[in-house]
Design an enzyme around this catalytic site. Structure first.
Site, PDB file in Angstrom:
ATOM      1  N   ASP A  27      -3.666   1.262  11.823  1.00 31.70           N
ATOM      2  CA  ASP A  27      -3.291   1.890  10.557  1.00 31.70           C
ATOM      3  C   ASP A  27      -4.382   1.546   9.547  1.00 31.70           C
ATOM      4  O   ASP A  27      -4.343   0.494   8.917  1.00 31.70           O
ATOM      5  CB  ASP A  27      -1.930   1.379  10.051  1.00 31.70           C
ATOM      6  CG  ASP A  27      -1.557   2.014   8.706  1.00 31.70           C
ATOM      7  OD1 ASP A  27      -2.304   2.908   8.239  1.00 31.70           O
ATOM      8  OD2 ASP A  27      -0.525   1.618   8.122  1.00 31.70           O
ATOM      9  N   HIS A  52       8.952  -1.101   9.180  1.00 33.64           N
ATOM     10  CA  HIS A  52       9.173  -2.101   8.126  1.00 33.64           C
ATOM     11  C   HIS A  52       8.267  -1.809   6.933  1.00 33.64           C
ATOM     12  O   HIS A  52       7.498  -0.845   6.953  1.00 33.64           O
ATOM     13  CB  HIS A  52       8.847  -3.496   8.680  1.00 33.64           C
ATOM     14  CG  HIS A  52       7.387  -3.672   9.007  1.00 33.64           C
ATOM     15  ND1 HIS A  52       6.800  -4.891   9.218  1.00 33.64           N
ATOM     16  CD2 HIS A  52       6.382  -2.750   9.152  1.00 33.64           C
ATOM     17  CE1 HIS A  52       5.518  -4.747   9.464  1.00 33.64           C
ATOM     18  NE2 HIS A  52       5.244  -3.471   9.441  1.00 33.64           N
ATOM     19  N   LYS A  76      10.119   5.027   6.713  1.00 31.91           N
ATOM     20  CA  LYS A  76      10.408   3.807   5.957  1.00 31.91           C
ATOM     21  C   LYS A  76      11.558   4.137   5.012  1.00 31.91           C
ATOM     22  O   LYS A  76      11.389   4.950   4.091  1.00 31.91           O
ATOM     23  CB  LYS A  76       9.186   3.396   5.141  1.00 31.91           C
ATOM     24  CG  LYS A  76       7.981   2.939   5.960  1.00 31.91           C
ATOM     25  CD  LYS A  76       6.747   2.859   5.060  1.00 31.91           C
ATOM     26  CE  LYS A  76       5.649   2.008   5.665  1.00 31.91           C
ATOM     27  NZ  LYS A  76       4.383   2.132   4.886  1.00 31.91           N
ATOM     28  N   GLU A 101       1.812  -9.345   7.241  1.00 30.71           N
ATOM     29  CA  GLU A 101       2.672  -8.904   8.342  1.00 30.71           C
ATOM     30  C   GLU A 101       2.550  -9.814   9.555  1.00 30.71           C
ATOM     31  O   GLU A 101       2.949  -9.448  10.666  1.00 30.71           O
ATOM     32  CB  GLU A 101       2.380  -7.438   8.681  1.00 30.71           C
ATOM     33  CG  GLU A 101       2.711  -6.535   7.478  1.00 30.71           C
ATOM     34  CD  GLU A 101       2.647  -5.046   7.765  1.00 30.71           C
ATOM     35  OE1 GLU A 101       2.148  -4.652   8.838  1.00 30.71           O
ATOM     36  OE2 GLU A 101       3.106  -4.266   6.912  1.00 30.71           O
ATOM     37  N   GLU A 105      -4.426  -2.442   9.519  1.00 32.90           N
ATOM     38  CA  GLU A 105      -3.636  -2.956  10.644  1.00 32.90           C
ATOM     39  C   GLU A 105      -4.251  -2.618  11.998  1.00 32.90           C
ATOM     40  O   GLU A 105      -4.643  -1.485  12.243  1.00 32.90           O
ATOM     41  CB  GLU A 105      -2.211  -2.364  10.600  1.00 32.90           C
ATOM     42  CG  GLU A 105      -1.558  -2.573   9.243  1.00 32.90           C
ATOM     43  CD  GLU A 105      -0.188  -1.921   9.116  1.00 32.90           C
ATOM     44  OE1 GLU A 105       0.429  -1.574  10.145  1.00 32.90           O
ATOM     45  OE2 GLU A 105       0.271  -1.752   7.975  1.00 32.90           O
ATOM     46  N   ASP A 163       2.098   8.393   7.119  1.00 34.68           N
ATOM     47  CA  ASP A 163       2.886   7.450   6.327  1.00 34.68           C
ATOM     48  C   ASP A 163       2.809   7.899   4.859  1.00 34.68           C
ATOM     49  O   ASP A 163       3.686   8.617   4.372  1.00 34.68           O
ATOM     50  CB  ASP A 163       2.318   6.035   6.544  1.00 34.68           C
ATOM     51  CG  ASP A 163       2.919   4.978   5.632  1.00 34.68           C
ATOM     52  OD1 ASP A 163       3.896   5.261   4.921  1.00 34.68           O
ATOM     53  OD2 ASP A 163       2.398   3.842   5.617  1.00 34.68           O
ATOM     54  N   GLU A 179      -2.196   5.635  12.457  1.00 35.81           N
ATOM     55  CA  GLU A 179      -1.385   5.981  11.287  1.00 35.81           C
ATOM     56  C   GLU A 179      -2.292   6.136  10.079  1.00 35.81           C
ATOM     57  O   GLU A 179      -3.269   5.385   9.928  1.00 35.81           O
ATOM     58  CB  GLU A 179      -0.385   4.839  11.075  1.00 35.81           C
ATOM     59  CG  GLU A 179       0.506   4.995   9.869  1.00 35.81           C
ATOM     60  CD  GLU A 179       1.375   3.747   9.721  1.00 35.81           C
ATOM     61  OE1 GLU A 179       1.770   3.144  10.741  1.00 35.81           O
ATOM     62  OE2 GLU A 179       1.647   3.362   8.573  1.00 35.81           O
ATOM     63  N   HIS A 228      -3.233  -6.104   2.874  1.00 37.04           N
ATOM     64  CA  HIS A 228      -2.310  -7.119   3.408  1.00 37.04           C
ATOM     65  C   HIS A 228      -2.970  -8.465   3.677  1.00 37.04           C
ATOM     66  O   HIS A 228      -2.349  -9.373   4.218  1.00 37.04           O
ATOM     67  CB  HIS A 228      -1.657  -6.622   4.701  1.00 37.04           C
ATOM     68  CG  HIS A 228      -0.758  -5.444   4.468  1.00 37.04           C
ATOM     69  ND1 HIS A 228      -0.267  -4.667   5.485  1.00 37.04           N
ATOM     70  CD2 HIS A 228      -0.260  -4.911   3.330  1.00 37.04           C
ATOM     71  CE1 HIS A 228       0.489  -3.702   4.983  1.00 37.04           C
ATOM     72  NE2 HIS A 228       0.500  -3.819   3.682  1.00 37.04           N
ATOM     73  N   LYS A 277       7.521  -0.065  14.312  1.00 34.95           N
ATOM     74  CA  LYS A 277       6.389  -0.881  13.845  1.00 34.95           C
ATOM     75  C   LYS A 277       6.985  -1.929  12.928  1.00 34.95           C
ATOM     76  O   LYS A 277       7.571  -1.607  11.899  1.00 34.95           O
ATOM     77  CB  LYS A 277       5.404   0.052  13.140  1.00 34.95           C
ATOM     78  CG  LYS A 277       4.653  -0.577  12.000  1.00 34.95           C
ATOM     79  CD  LYS A 277       3.517   0.277  11.551  1.00 34.95           C
ATOM     80  CE  LYS A 277       3.341   0.113  10.053  1.00 34.95           C
ATOM     81  NZ  LYS A 277       2.019   0.528   9.568  1.00 34.95           N
ATOM     82  N   SER A 306       0.871  -1.181   0.000  1.00 41.24           N
ATOM     83  CA  SER A 306       0.000   0.000   0.000  1.00 41.24           C
ATOM     84  C   SER A 306       0.905   1.227   0.000  1.00 41.24           C
ATOM     85  O   SER A 306       1.080   1.894   0.998  1.00 41.24           O
ATOM     86  CB  SER A 306      -0.921  -0.015   1.222  1.00 41.24           C
ATOM     87  OG  SER A 306      -0.189   0.052   2.422  1.00 41.24           O
TER      88      SER A 306
END
Ligand code: PGA
Ligand code: ZN
Length: 426
Positions: free
Chosen positions: A240, A363, A335, A203, A162, A310, A283, A153, A386, A40
């Site tokens: 997130d 990550h 990131k 994840e 998330e 992000d 997030e 994900h 994270k 994403s």
């Protein structure tokens, strides 16, 4: 000085090809890194160069990026001082010559940038966190552990990407990992008992066929309690939603829930969740192209909840400065592959801290056994990381590295815990 630079194709946690780089210095010191990859991704991320040849790796090959490292980039880097990270990164960026590192590929450049840092640390016989962070680097980060996966994900209907737990009340990092593991296994039992799948997403978090954020938050909160911890006091919740993924034509499209929300309704919904559950950080609550929504939500709940950008910042210092100036978010996700060099990623952390913001080292959903970001979290002293769930070695490798760092620091080690969230919202 750099003697040898070699790149190759390896596979990441999704089985996709990625770039791995080895650097050898004149004294024989070595550094190796493998580059992560997002699913994403933010629109303004540095360019991940993929071959696009449908006959190989479904178009996702990185042969060109690897060839760039082994050719042009190696020729430029050979003979350079690996300890001059800023000079090296500036040379890499200049060699590329495009704003988004589109010519050589940010995946090619990042591999070289990080491998050089690791080789330079090895030459000084220092662990990476100390080489980059100095003697004062001793703060172990609060981990945000992603135990329910949705969005891009996982194949379940959950709209938000998330749902994480953050052991704010742990005494040490090792204890935070134990608490996270206990909640993870309790959640597994609870999901099974309720007839849900316990297969995991990208994840390592469970990917049950839940439809609403409330259902996910209820399961996670119950698991925290059943594991013997107090939601909020011992373990905070983090989300997130990855809102850019479902923002189209000015509306937030909740496909799993089967509803559409205006930016104000979406912000209302999030504000209600933040107040109803012990949520300490969210997030990408708003989409990267919904800056008005971002400002509205920050003004509304930014005093009591960390709001981490992000997609909206892409670890890019210029975008971050604009956000600081205009009241978008109060925290930045970092990131390394979003921006393409170590120097630029570190600059984002410094800029955030100078503004009284927090920074969270992160990550990507496509990872490898590489643990560089664990050291980066300690080196920057940002106090938050994270890096996924308590399953899948691509995730746990980072936690295990932090356990080793904590042990190595011994008495000097400090665990950030709840204090890491200060700065962002008092
Ligand atoms: P990504 O997801 O690595 O797929 O972009 C992680 C995130 O959104 O934080
Ligand atoms: Zn995100």
């Amino acid at each position: 000085a750099v003697r040898k630079v070699t790149a190759r194709t390896v596979v990441d946690s999704r089985g996709n090809p990625t770039v791995e780089v080895d650097i050898v210095l004149a004294d024989g010191s070595r550094g190796r890194t493998a580059v992560p990859s997002g699913a994403s991704t933010g629109a303004r991320e540095a360019v991940e160069l993929r071959d696009g040849d449908p006959r190989r790796w479904h178009g996702r090959g990185v042969d060109r990026a690897v060839a760039h490292v082994n050719g042009e980039i190696a020729a430029t880097v050979r003979g350079r001082d690996a300890a001059d990270q800023e000079g090296l990164d500036a040379a890499l960026t200049a060699l590329d010559g495009t704003p988004g590192k589109a010519r050589l590929g940010a995946n090619a450049l990042l591999g070289v940038s990080l491998a050089a840092a690791k080789a330079a640390a090895a030459a000084r016989r220092q662990p990476l966190y100390r080489y980059l962070g100095g003697a004062g680097a001793r703060l172990l980060p609060l981990p945000m552990m992603n135990i329910v996966n949705g969005g891009a994900h996982a194949d379940n209907p959950l709209d938000y990407q998330e749902f994480m737990i953050a052991p704010v009340g742990a005494a040490t990092f090792a204890e935070a990992v134990r608490m996270g593991s206990e909640v993870f296994h309790t959640l597994r039992r609870d999901l099974l008992a309720a007839g849900h799948s316990t297969g995991v997403g990208d994840e390592g978090g469970f990917a049950p066929a839940l439809r609403t954020a409330e259902e996910a938050l209820d399961f996670v909160t119950a698991a925290v309690e059943r594991a013997g911890y107090r939601p909020g006091a011992d373990i905070g919740l983090v989300m997130d939603p990855a809102s850019s993924e479902f923002f189209r034509d000015g509306m937030y499209h909740y496909a799993g829930e089967g509803v559409r929300r205006t930016p104000s309704e979406h912000a209302d919904h999030l504000a209600r969740l933040i107040d109803a559950y012990p949520v300490v950080s969210v997030e990408d609550p708003m989409a990267e192209n919904d800056l008005d929504g971002w400002r509205e939500l920050t003004a509304r709940v930014g005093d009591r909840c960390q709001l981490t950008g992000d997609d909206v910042f892409c670890t890019n210092e210029a975008l971050l400065r604009e956000g600081i100036r205009t009241g978008v978010a109060n925290s930045v996700l970092v990131k390394v592959n979003q921006v393409g060099t170590l120097t630029e990623a570190l600059a984002a952390v410094t800029t955030a801290h100078r503004a009284g913001w927090t920074a969270v080292v992160s990550h990507r959903s496509g990872e490898t056994e590489d643990t560089t970001i664990a050291d980066l979290a300690v080196a920057t002293g940002c106090g938050q990381i994270k890096t996924g769930s308590l399953s899948r070695s691509d995730r746990t490798a980072k936690y295990n590295q932090l356990i080793r760092i904590e042990e190595e620091l011994g008495e000097a080690a400090r665990y950030a815990g709840r204090s890491a969230l200060r700065g962002a919202h008092g």
